[in-house]
Write a protein that holds these residues in place. Structure first.
Motif, PDB file in Angstrom:
ATOM      1  N   GLU A 264     -59.085  17.199   6.796  1.00 44.92           N
ATOM      2  CA  GLU A 264     -60.451  16.926   6.326  1.00 44.92           C
ATOM      3  C   GLU A 264     -60.710  17.864   5.161  1.00 44.92           C
ATOM      4  N   ASP A 265     -60.980  17.283   3.995  1.00 47.20           N
ATOM      5  CA  ASP A 265     -61.131  18.124   2.811  1.00 47.20           C
ATOM      6  C   ASP A 265     -61.962  17.371   1.782  1.00 47.20           C
ATOM      7  N   ARG A 266     -62.206  18.028   0.664  1.00 50.74           N
ATOM      8  CA  ARG A 266     -62.886  17.388  -0.457  1.00 50.74           C
ATOM      9  C   ARG A 266     -61.960  17.420  -1.667  1.00 50.74           C
ATOM     10  N   ILE A 267     -61.950  16.318  -2.421  1.00 51.77           N
ATOM     11  CA  ILE A 267     -61.118  16.238  -3.619  1.00 51.77           C
ATOM     12  C   ILE A 267     -61.969  15.705  -4.757  1.00 51.77           C
ATOM     13  N   MET A 268     -61.463  15.879  -5.983  1.00 52.95           N
ATOM     14  CA  MET A 268     -62.136  15.380  -7.169  1.00 52.95           C
ATOM     15  C   MET A 268     -61.164  14.486  -7.923  1.00 52.95           C
ATOM     16  N   ILE A 269     -61.581  13.251  -8.189  1.00 55.96           N
ATOM     17  CA  ILE A 269     -60.790  12.327  -8.987  1.00 55.96           C
ATOM     18  C   ILE A 269     -61.266  12.445 -10.434  1.00 55.96           C
ATOM     19  N   GLU A 270     -60.350  12.858 -11.319  1.00 60.54           N
ATOM     20  CA  GLU A 270     -60.654  12.994 -12.734  1.00 60.54           C
ATOM     21  C   GLU A 270     -60.149  11.756 -13.485  1.00 60.54           C
ATOM     22  N   PRO A 271     -60.576  11.577 -14.745  1.00 58.12           N
ATOM     23  CA  PRO A 271     -60.098  10.407 -15.498  1.00 58.12           C
ATOM     24  C   PRO A 271     -58.583  10.353 -15.646  1.00 58.12           C
ATOM     25  N   ASP A 272     -57.903  11.529 -15.637  1.00 53.15           N
ATOM     26  CA  ASP A 272     -56.454  11.538 -15.798  1.00 53.15           C
ATOM     27  C   ASP A 272     -55.711  11.702 -14.475  1.00 53.15           C
ATOM     28  N   THR A 273     -56.398  11.589 -13.353  1.00 60.02           N
ATOM     29  CA  THR A 273     -55.752  11.732 -12.047  1.00 60.02           C
ATOM     30  C   THR A 273     -55.029  10.437 -11.688  1.00 60.02           C
ATOM     31  N   LYS A 274     -53.677  10.528 -11.652  1.00 50.31           N
ATOM     32  CA  LYS A 274     -52.888   9.363 -11.252  1.00 50.31           C
ATOM     33  C   LYS A 274     -52.248   9.563  -9.882  1.00 50.31           C
ATOM     34  N   GLU A 275     -51.959  10.836  -9.533  1.00 51.04           N
ATOM     35  CA  GLU A 275     -51.280  11.138  -8.270  1.00 51.04           C
ATOM     36  C   GLU A 275     -51.805  12.453  -7.718  1.00 51.04           C
ATOM     37  N   LEU A 276     -51.999  12.509  -6.368  1.00 53.99           N
ATOM     38  CA  LEU A 276     -52.492  13.716  -5.704  1.00 53.99           C
ATOM     39  C   LEU A 276     -51.566  14.055  -4.541  1.00 53.99           C
ATOM     40  N   GLU A 277     -51.203  15.360  -4.410  1.00 47.90           N
ATOM     41  CA  GLU A 277     -50.426  15.853  -3.282  1.00 47.90           C
ATOM     42  C   GLU A 277     -51.313  16.776  -2.448  1.00 47.90           C
ATOM     43  N   ILE A 278     -51.359  16.495  -1.119  1.00 48.99           N
ATOM     44  CA  ILE A 278     -52.292  17.212  -0.245  1.00 48.99           C
ATOM     45  C   ILE A 278     -51.545  17.639   1.014  1.00 48.99           C
ATOM     46  N   LYS A 279     -51.803  18.881   1.482  1.00 48.59           N
ATOM     47  CA  LYS A 279     -51.199  19.395   2.709  1.00 48.59           C
ATOM     48  C   LYS A 279     -52.130  19.134   3.895  1.00 48.59           C
ATOM     49  N   ALA A 280     -51.523  18.660   4.992  1.00 47.02           N
ATOM     50  CA  ALA A 280     -52.271  18.491   6.247  1.00 47.02           C
ATOM     51  C   ALA A 280     -52.118  19.740   7.096  1.00 47.02           C
ATOM     52  N   LEU A 281     -53.124  20.100   7.859  1.00 45.06           N
ATOM     53  CA  LEU A 281     -53.097  21.324   8.666  1.00 45.06           C
ATOM     54  C   LEU A 281     -52.276  21.174   9.935  1.00 45.06           C
ATOM     55  N   GLY A 282     -52.121  19.979  10.414  1.00 45.94           N
ATOM     56  CA  GLY A 282     -51.264  19.776  11.580  1.00 45.94           C
ATOM     57  C   GLY A 282     -51.986  19.819  12.891  1.00 45.94           C
ATOM     58  N   VAL A 283     -51.207  20.172  13.949  1.00 47.08           N
ATOM     59  CA  VAL A 283     -51.700  20.207  15.328  1.00 47.08           C
ATOM     60  C   VAL A 283     -51.828  21.658  15.748  1.00 47.08           C
ATOM     61  N   LEU A 284     -52.923  22.019  16.399  1.00 47.92           N
ATOM     62  CA  LEU A 284     -53.261  23.420  16.643  1.00 47.92           C
ATOM     63  C   LEU A 284     -53.492  23.709  18.109  1.00 47.92           C
ATOM     64  N   ASP A 285     -53.501  25.009  18.459  1.00 48.08           N
ATOM     65  CA  ASP A 285     -53.877  25.482  19.795  1.00 48.08           C
ATOM     66  C   ASP A 285     -55.284  26.081  19.713  1.00 48.08           C
ATOM     67  N   ALA A 286     -55.939  26.114  20.873  1.00 53.83           N
ATOM     68  CA  ALA A 286     -57.309  26.643  20.895  1.00 53.83           C
ATOM     69  C   ALA A 286     -57.514  27.502  22.129  1.00 53.83           C
ATOM     70  N   ARG A 287     -58.323  28.536  21.995  1.00 48.90           N
ATOM     71  CA  ARG A 287     -58.747  29.386  23.109  1.00 48.90           C
ATOM     72  C   ARG A 287     -60.248  29.216  23.296  1.00 48.90           C
ATOM     73  N   LEU A 288     -60.611  28.875  24.506  1.00 46.52           N
ATOM     74  CA  LEU A 288     -62.018  28.601  24.811  1.00 46.52           C
ATOM     75  C   LEU A 288     -62.527  29.638  25.798  1.00 46.52           C
ATOM     76  N   ARG A 289     -63.751  30.063  25.603  1.00 46.93           N
ATOM     77  CA  ARG A 289     -64.381  31.019  26.518  1.00 46.93           C
ATOM     78  C   ARG A 289     -65.775  30.495  26.860  1.00 46.93           C
ATOM     79  N   PHE A 290     -66.088  30.535  28.161  1.00 41.87           N
ATOM     80  CA  PHE A 290     -67.357  29.986  28.640  1.00 41.87           C
ATOM     81  C   PHE A 290     -68.193  31.100  29.255  1.00 41.87           C
ATOM     82  N   LEU A 291     -69.458  31.140  28.839  1.00 42.07           N
ATOM     83  CA  LEU A 291     -70.406  32.149  29.303  1.00 42.07           C
ATOM     84  C   LEU A 291     -71.566  31.475  30.002  1.00 42.07           C
ATOM     85  N   ASP A 292     -72.193  32.255  30.924  1.00 43.37           N
ATOM     86  CA  ASP A 292     -73.419  31.728  31.527  1.00 43.37           C
ATOM     87  C   ASP A 292     -74.599  32.022  30.612  1.00 43.37           C
ATOM     88  N   SER A 293     -75.807  31.730  31.079  1.00 50.77           N
ATOM     89  CA  SER A 293     -76.989  31.876  30.225  1.00 50.77           C
ATOM     90  C   SER A 293     -77.302  33.332  29.901  1.00 50.77           C
TER      91      SER A 293
END
Length: 695
Positions: free
Chosen positions: A390-419
């Motif tokens: 998920e990203d933002r790009i700009m198409i210019e008048p001379d833009t014919k080809e764009l190369e973009i890197k994907a971030l891939g698949v990730l791990d996550a750490r979750l922490r849950f708190l009470d009120s």
């Protein structure tokens, strides 16, 4: 000389004649006061004749003037009056004011009288009673001509001139400028006549238009003339004049930067920005407008809401306009996180506003998206169905080809708190992304690590003690590997205090906690009369049992941390005081208390004859064992009570007495029981025995 209304008449020529057929012996003309002086009149009898502008207005029927040695005075009333004619429009509804009207009285081909006015009333002065031709003019236009007989009754008269109410209708059939046509301004012209009017809903109402055959009408939008019509004739009341506007067509041809035809949205607007019409060009890039009024316009080209071209024109005839839009074709290449390999099986979405383009990679990993406007975009990529970019790009008048890197698949750490921001002590979390759901157990420290998640927005559902509770936030956007996400949950602490009915702590029984109907915990009140629970935000039921009997419950909605939740039961202290017939305390008397469920309590009196316990309010059977005697009774307990029990005495010539007093804090004292002897012997006669009833 006076007119028929008694006003003096100026300019009347008066003749005094000895005979009507003879010449006058004296004559004079009346002055402003209406007086004429006839001098040097011989004695005799005479006729009088009077003329106003050569019209006979008076003639004696007899010789009414007698002159004999002195001056004479005579008043005559002539057939004349001041003529005032009010000019109305053709339907008589409006007086014609504000116009330079000129009136003529014609008799015998000659003008007998004239008058001018701007207030709508022609004042001719004194006019003899006669028939005239009345003509009224507005400039060179004759708006009235008819016979008019001047009499006393018509001296103050009115006429309806040829001033007509006219409706102008603008026919804009087929024109694109409907909204403009509905609010045009117009001018009706003829020499010195100029009437401005406004078009409302293609119609204009003009009142009191003088009759003519050569009017001109011009129509304007602001300062731009959009139509001109000549030789307009106005000759009748409520006349309708239809004006048909002429329009011109614009042909627009649109191509992209690559020279390919472009199907796009065309908006034609006024220089002020007001939209006039719109249409869509076909696959070949061309399109035609509806007929337009001749005036300046701006042509705007849009591709799915994005402006991609503009052209200014001044329309005076059919014309063709070619526009090159700022739109081009672009090839995208999506690489992995390290930028080493081109990813295949990728679905790409490029969007901005209403515009959205999607395409999939080919065998070589190229993704071709056609006709992208020169603009900035949001870009999303899905790899095997999961969003990994998920990203933002700009198409210019001379833009014919764009190369973009994907971030891939990730791990996550979750922490849950009470009120209260303390870690939860367990629970279950459900992670939802796309059509996938993943469960994970929360540890005793409130944390959980989840592997292999797409970097997307993941919705969290938290379950605590079997109840789904809200979290804040409810979702997180995974954007980095080993990302830590902290969630505050609607799990609260509540401290419960179990009380007797008199407000003192209840230290016997069981307290049960129910969450949405499910028993989650129990507490022995002997060990903990006050206890704290961590519970989900929902309806909580606290139920108290005492010796197998339900003695109280309370339902709360746990919406926040609660420091003290008091649960008041129906348990009250009970005290029984037992005395013998002599009023002495009875020690070791056994008292049992029972209800429909069985024995509730068994208590023994102390050396003061007092037996105490706590019992719920209700109806009970009491059994008192004193020595080898047993006494039973039923009593309803409603609150804290002290019960005084007096053991009955059995002696000859006496009666059994049981006194039971029950009340709040009621204590029986000073009770004296008199024993009655079997017989009383007194001096004198013997009295008859009397039975004392049992009470």
């Amino acid at each position: 000389v006076e007119d028929r209304f008694g006003s003096p008449v100026e300019g009347v020529k008066v003749y005094l004649k000895p005979d009507l057929e003879e010449e006058a012996i004296s004559t004079d003309v009346t002055d402003i006061d209406g007086e004429a002086v006839l001098k040097l009149v011989p004695n005799g009898r005479y006729y009088i004749e009077a003329y106003l502008k050569d019209i006979l207005v008076y003639q004696s029927e007899s010789k009414e003037v007698y002159v004999s040695g002195s001056d004479k005075s005579k008043t005559i009333t002539v057939d004349a009056a001041k003529l005032n004619i009010t000019v109305y429009d053709y339907d008589g509804a409006d007086m014609i004011k504000g116009e330079d009207l000129r009136g003529e009285l014609v008799k015998g081909g000659e003008i007998f009288g004239e008058a001018e006015t701007t207030d709508g009333v022609l004042r001719f002065g004194h006019i003899p009673f006669a028939e005239f031709t009345l003509k009224i003019y507005l400039g060179d236009l004759q708006v009235y001509s008819s016979k008019y007989t001047v009499e006393k009754e018509t001296a103050k008269g009115s006429v309806r001139a040829e001033f007509y109410d006219v409706t102008v209708k603008v026919n804009s059939t087929g024109l694109a400028n409907q909204s403009i046509v509905e609010s045009l301004k117009g001018v009706l012209k003829r020499r010195d006549i100029e009437r401005e009017f406004n078009i409302v809903n293609c119609v204009a109402k003009l009142e009191n238009v003088p009759t003519a055959k050569d009017y001109m009408i011009q129509l304007y939008f602001e300062d731009e003339k959009v139509g001109e019509f000549h030789d307009i004739e106005v000759n009748e009341e409520n006349q309708e004049i239809e004006l048909r506007l002429k329009g011109y067509v614009v042909k627009v041809i649109v191509r992209n930067i690559d020279g390919e035809p472009l199907s796009s949205d065309i908006v034609i607007a006024l220089p002020t920005g007001e939209r006039v019409t719109s249409f869509k060009t076909a696959e070949d890039g061309s399109g035609l407008s509806a007929p337009l009024l001749p005036m300046p316009y701006d042509i705007h080209v849009y591709l799915e809401g994005i402006p991609v071209g503009e052209e200014e024109i001044s329309l005076s005839s059919d014309m063709e306009v070619s526009i090159t839009a700022s739109v081009r074709n672009v090839i995208f290449k999506i690489y992995d996180r390290d930028g080493q390999d081109i990813l295949k099986n990728v679905k790409l979405e490029v969007s901005t506003g209403k515009l959205k383009r999607t395409a999939s990679s080919d065998e070589e990993g190229n993704i071709l998206i056609k006709n992208l406007p020169i603009h900035d975009y949001k870009i999303f990529a899905w790899y095997f169905g999961f969003k990994v970019l998920e990203d933002r790009i700009m198409i210019e008048p001379d833009t014919k080809e764009l190369e973009i890197k994907a971030l891939g698949v990730l791990d996550a750490r979750l922490r849950f708190l009470d009120s209260r921001k303390n870690p939860l002590d367990g629970g279950e979390v459900l992670l939802i992304f796309g059509n996938e759901e993943l469960k994970a157990e929360i540890g005793k420290d409130g944390s959980v690590r989840v592997e292999n998640l797409p970097n997307t927005t993941i919705t969290i559902k938290l379950f605590y003690k079997g109840v789904e509770v809200d979290t804040q936030p409810r979702e997180f956007n995974l954007r980095m590997d080993e990302m830590l996400a902290i969630f505050s949950s609607r799990v609260h602490q509540a401290t419960f205090k179990i009380l007797r009915g008199d407000g003192k702590p209840l230290r016997e029984g069981i307290a049960e906690i129910y969450v949405e109907g499910n028993l989650t915990s129990t507490h022995d009140l002997k060990d903990e009369n006050v206890f704290t629970e961590r519970l989900p935000e929902t309806d909580i039921l606290v139920r108290v049992e005492f010796r197998g009997r339900s003695v109280g419950e309370k339902v709360i909605y746990l919406g926040e941390t609660m420091k003290e939740v008091s649960v008041t039961t129906s348990i009250y202290p009970f005290e029984m005081r037992i005395h013998d017939s002599a009023g002495n305390p009875v020690k070791d008397a056994l008292v049992t208390i029972s209800d429909k469920f069985g024995k509730l309590a068994e208590i023994m009196s102390n050396d003061k004859g007092v037996a105490t316990t706590i019992i719920p309010i209700g109806k009970y059977n009491f059994t008192v064992f004193v020595g080898n005697q047993t006494y039973s009774y039923t009593l309803e307990i409603k609150k804290k009570m002290t019960f005084n029990f007096l053991c009955p005495s059995r002696q000859p010539m006496s009666f059994e007495l049981i006194i039971a007093l029950a009340a709040v804090d009621l204590v029986v004292s000073g009770l004296t029981i008199s024993k009655l002897s079997g017989s009383f012997r007194r001096t004198g006669r013997r009295r008859r025995r009397r039975r004392v009833p049992r009470i």
